[in-house]
Design an enzyme around this catalytic site. Structure first.
Site, mmCIF file in Angstrom:
data_model
loop_
_atom_site.group_PDB
_atom_site.id
_atom_site.type_symbol
_atom_site.label_atom_id
_atom_site.label_comp_id
_atom_site.label_asym_id
_atom_site.label_seq_id
_atom_site.Cartn_x
_atom_site.Cartn_y
_atom_site.Cartn_z
ATOM 1 N N ASP A 35 48.156 63.108 20.904
ATOM 2 C CA ASP A 35 46.700 63.000 20.973
ATOM 3 C C ASP A 35 46.060 63.690 19.771
ATOM 4 O O ASP A 35 46.622 64.664 19.237
ATOM 5 C CB ASP A 35 46.177 63.641 22.257
ATOM 6 C CG ASP A 35 46.525 62.833 23.501
ATOM 7 O OD1 ASP A 35 46.853 61.645 23.352
ATOM 8 O OD2 ASP A 35 46.467 63.392 24.616
ATOM 9 N N TYR A 63 56.888 70.839 25.421
ATOM 10 C CA TYR A 63 55.503 71.147 25.099
ATOM 11 C C TYR A 63 55.140 72.557 25.563
ATOM 12 O O TYR A 63 55.732 73.072 26.520
ATOM 13 C CB TYR A 63 54.537 70.185 25.802
ATOM 14 C CG TYR A 63 54.660 68.743 25.417
ATOM 15 C CD1 TYR A 63 53.893 68.206 24.385
ATOM 16 C CD2 TYR A 63 55.520 67.876 26.105
ATOM 17 C CE1 TYR A 63 53.994 66.860 24.038
ATOM 18 C CE2 TYR A 63 55.623 66.531 25.763
ATOM 19 C CZ TYR A 63 54.857 66.035 24.737
ATOM 20 O OH TYR A 63 54.951 64.706 24.399
ATOM 21 N N ASP A 77 41.138 66.675 29.270
ATOM 22 C CA ASP A 77 41.287 67.674 28.220
ATOM 23 C C ASP A 77 39.907 68.113 27.733
ATOM 24 O O ASP A 77 38.878 67.703 28.288
ATOM 25 C CB ASP A 77 42.161 67.156 27.072
ATOM 26 C CG ASP A 77 41.574 65.917 26.388
ATOM 27 O OD1 ASP A 77 40.380 65.627 26.598
ATOM 28 O OD2 ASP A 77 42.299 65.248 25.639
ATOM 29 N N ARG A 170 48.602 65.818 30.329
ATOM 30 C CA ARG A 170 47.264 65.905 30.941
ATOM 31 C C ARG A 170 47.327 65.565 32.427
ATOM 32 O O ARG A 170 46.647 66.197 33.253
ATOM 33 C CB ARG A 170 46.300 64.972 30.225
ATOM 34 C CG ARG A 170 45.848 65.491 28.865
ATOM 35 C CD ARG A 170 44.917 64.491 28.192
ATOM 36 N NE ARG A 170 45.605 63.267 27.820
ATOM 37 C CZ ARG A 170 45.089 62.047 27.912
ATOM 38 N NH1 ARG A 170 43.857 61.875 28.369
ATOM 39 N NH2 ARG A 170 45.767 60.993 27.516
#
Length: 280
Positions: A35, A63, A77, A170
């Protein structure tokens, strides 16, 4: 191959365009979108290495992400609009760890509405921008490991996760917040690993601009068994012909090398014969 440290504020395609200009070559492709707000490892293939992008898309990823409690956004987000707010309570670290451990398995996720996931030929974010609601079928992903890194009560928590390809962090944040019964959103995301690509080995765009980088051979990162062919076998493979399998290998896909150790491409094993599938 280049292991690039993508900065926040750029799309993955922006990085590809940057590499095209630096190396003056059109054939450039990345191996998994990040993203625009996210940072971290973005492996990029250059030249003929782009033929093998599909073999790198299956790799697991790691991550580090941050959850901020207090409100939820439509994009899940910090780039989105606030759609819900609510009270925030102080959590016990043991409670946090117990909730995180519930996700350490094969799970079903509903992809975020603001994502590039395609339903009926259209990307979900296109439906979202049109104000349309659509039923989103869940996808199956695997969370191999998930750990609490830091908790700053009551608003901020930092988490590490190792997951299979296709995992939406997310969506994971959304589901964690639902388990905790508190609104929250993903306020930060860094991809720290893609297969063998590590963030500590990644190059910044400035280092790439100054050519202070080391290009890596594509075959180093293709996780398949390999065989070294003799001269006659290599010649047949390069002509698109079959060869007899005389190697102790049972997997269907394998890396092929010539008698000098030069990478030729990917072969496929069929009925005791090896044929070329994708050549360099």
């Amino acid at each position: 191959m280049l292991n690039i440290l993508k900065p926040p504020g750029m799309t993955s395609h922006d990085v590809v365009d940057f590499i095209r200009k630096i190396y003056n070559i059109r054939k450039v492709g990345h191996t998994g979108t990040l993203d625009p707000d996210a940072a971290g490892v973005l492996p990029v293939c250059i030249g003929n290495a782009t033929k093998f992008v599909s073999y790198l898309l299956e790799q697991d990823k790691r991550y580090r992400f941050e959850i901020t409690f207090g409100f939820t956004t439509d994009t899940l987000d910090k780039s989105g609009k606030i759609v819900k707010s609510g009270p925030v309570r102080i959590l016990r670290e043991e409670e946090l760890r117990q909730v995180l451990n519930k996700f350490k398995r094969r799970i079903k996720q509903i992809p975020p509405m603001y994502s590039a996931k395609k339903i009926k030929g259209k990307k979900l974010y296109e439906y979202a921008r049109e104000g349309k609601r659509i039923d989103i079928p869940p996808i199956e992903v695997t969370i191999y490991d998930i750990e609490l890194v830091e908790y700053e009560p009551p608003y901020r928590v930092l988490i590490d996760v190792k997951c299979s390809k296709g995992t939406y962090v997310r969506a994971l944040v959304r589901d964690i917040c639902e388990k905790l019964n508190m609104p929250g959103y993903m306020s930060m995301l860094i991809r720290t690993e893609v297969g063998a690509f590590k963030i500590e080995d990644a190059y910044t765009l400035e280092e790439i601009r100054e050519k202070k980088v080391l290009l890596q051979p594509i075959d180093k990162f293709i996780e398949l068994p390999s065989v070294q062919l003799n001269k006659m076998e290599a010649e047949k493979i390069l002509k698109g012909q079959f060869i007899q399998n005389r190697y102790p290998i049972e997997t269907s896909l394998l890396k092929l090398y010539d008698n000098n150790g030069k990478f030729l491409g990917i072969g496929i094993l069929e009925r005791n014969k090896i044929r070329p599938k994708r050549l360099l």
